[in-house]
Design a protein around this motif. Structure first.
Motif, PDB file in Angstrom:
ATOM      1  N   LEU A 166       0.709  -1.547  -0.035  1.00  0.00           N
ATOM      2  CA  LEU A 166       0.622   0.370   0.338  1.00  0.00           C
ATOM      3  C   LEU A 166       0.797   1.632  -0.085  1.00  0.00           C
ATOM      4  N   GLY A 167       2.073   1.153   0.117  1.00  0.00           N
ATOM      5  CA  GLY A 167       2.817   2.302  -0.542  1.00  0.00           C
ATOM      6  C   GLY A 167       3.498   2.657   1.225  1.00  0.00           C
ATOM      7  N   LYS A 168       3.099   2.273   2.372  1.00  0.00           N
ATOM      8  CA  LYS A 168       3.330   2.777   3.707  1.00  0.00           C
ATOM      9  C   LYS A 168       4.978   2.437   4.111  1.00  0.00           C
ATOM     10  N   GLN A 169       5.497   2.988   4.411  1.00  0.00           N
ATOM     11  CA  GLN A 169       6.871   2.631   4.738  1.00  0.00           C
ATOM     12  C   GLN A 169       7.315   2.876   6.222  1.00  0.00           C
ATOM     13  N   TYR A 170       8.301   1.798   6.473  1.00  0.00           N
ATOM     14  CA  TYR A 170       8.489   1.468   7.509  1.00  0.00           C
ATOM     15  C   TYR A 170      10.500   1.034   7.725  1.00  0.00           C
ATOM     16  N   ARG A 171      10.519   1.606   9.422  1.00  0.00           N
ATOM     17  CA  ARG A 171      12.277   1.853   9.500  1.00  0.00           C
ATOM     18  C   ARG A 171      12.431   1.794  10.362  1.00  0.00           C
ATOM     19  N   THR A 172      14.076   1.264  10.837  1.00  0.00           N
ATOM     20  CA  THR A 172      14.499  -0.093  11.644  1.00  0.00           C
ATOM     21  C   THR A 172      16.429   0.493  11.732  1.00  0.00           C
ATOM     22  N   GLU A 173      16.268   0.879  13.124  1.00  0.00           N
ATOM     23  CA  GLU A 173      17.545   1.165  12.548  1.00  0.00           C
ATOM     24  C   GLU A 173      18.228  -0.018  13.477  1.00  0.00           C
ATOM     25  N   PHE A 174      19.310  -1.023  13.323  1.00  0.00           N
ATOM     26  CA  PHE A 174      20.177  -2.037  13.719  1.00  0.00           C
ATOM     27  C   PHE A 174      21.856  -1.197  14.105  1.00  0.00           C
ATOM     28  N   SER A 175      22.386  -2.019  15.414  1.00  0.00           N
ATOM     29  CA  SER A 175      23.535  -1.977  16.340  1.00  0.00           C
ATOM     30  C   SER A 175      24.217  -3.246  16.332  1.00  0.00           C
ATOM     31  N   PHE A 176      24.972  -3.465  15.226  1.00  0.00           N
ATOM     32  CA  PHE A 176      26.184  -4.756  15.048  1.00  0.00           C
ATOM     33  C   PHE A 176      27.701  -4.988  16.347  1.00  0.00           C
TER      34      PHE A 176
END
Length: 224
Positions: A166-176
């Motif tokens: 549907l075009g909805k955007q998601y954002r997640t930040e990962f630190s390793f």
């Protein structure tokens, strides 16, 4: 006779007043009951709307894609690390890509960085249940020289973005930080090495030894 007429007239007036009062009381009671019904209906409809909103939000959460990234001990043995990307949601994840600070390549022996950076920059499409595993960091061991690592730095941050149909955007930040993980992560044991009795077939037995060690590492990784 006049008194009787006056009494009758007063009685009629009183009756009319009482009737008007009863009518007014009935009107007020009707209005109050109507207001009570309106309040009850409003509360019921408000509760229904709240439940519908909660159900709608729950359906959106259940139906959205969930893309995660994790760095795990690599399949190439001790000192190596792999990046695992997976979509555990119920819908497809489109335009999945990473934003990150590009690290410098570690010389001619670095066979990991260039391909890894290209992979991270390339938009990916992940269907529900999709899982991709790539080399994140690798350790090189050579006879007579100290071991060294190539690929991503020990500590690094990735910003993952993707969208649904549907075009909805998601954002997640990962630190390793592979050094921190490596200090506590279990590693598969290598098989024992034969040190005597090789005879003339030393080369063949050495190859078998290497093969068994590699197989043991991979079996151990499957049990993780």
């Amino acid at each position: 006779m006049d008194n009787i007429l006056l009494w009758v007239s007063a009685l009629g007036t009183l009756t009319a007043v009482m009737f008007a009062a009863v009518t007014a009381i009935g009107t007020l009671a009707t209005a109050a009951f109507t207001a009570l019904l309106w309040w009850v209906a409003k509360r019921a409809l408000g509760g229904t709307n709240t439940q519908l909103q909660l159900l709608r939000e729950q359906a959106e959460r259940d139906g959205r894609p969930y893309v995660t990234a994790d760095v795990v001990p690599g399949m190439h043995g001790g000192g190596s690390w792999d990046l695992v990307i997976s979509n555990s949601g119920r819908s497809i994840a489109l335009d999945t890509k990473f934003a990150f600070d590009v690290w410098p390549r570690g010389g001619k022996d670095d066979h990991v960085s260039e391909d890894l950076i290209r992979f991270l920059k390339e938009p990916q499409t992940l269907v529900p249940g999709a899982r991709k595993r790539v080399v994140w960091r690798s350790q090189i061991k050579r006879s007579g020289t100290p071991a060294f690592s190539v690929g991503a730095p020990e500590g690094h941050t990735l910003v993952l973005t993707y969208s649904d149909e549907l075009g909805k955007q998601y954002r997640t930040e990962f630190s390793f930080n592979s050094s921190t993980i490596g200090a506590a992560a279990p590693m598969p044991q290598e098989g024992s090495r034969t040190t005597a009795g090789l005879g003339d077939q030393r080369a063949i037995l050495t190859d078998i030894d290497y093969a068994l060690r590699t197989l043991n590492i991979h079996v151990g990784e499957l049990r993780r």
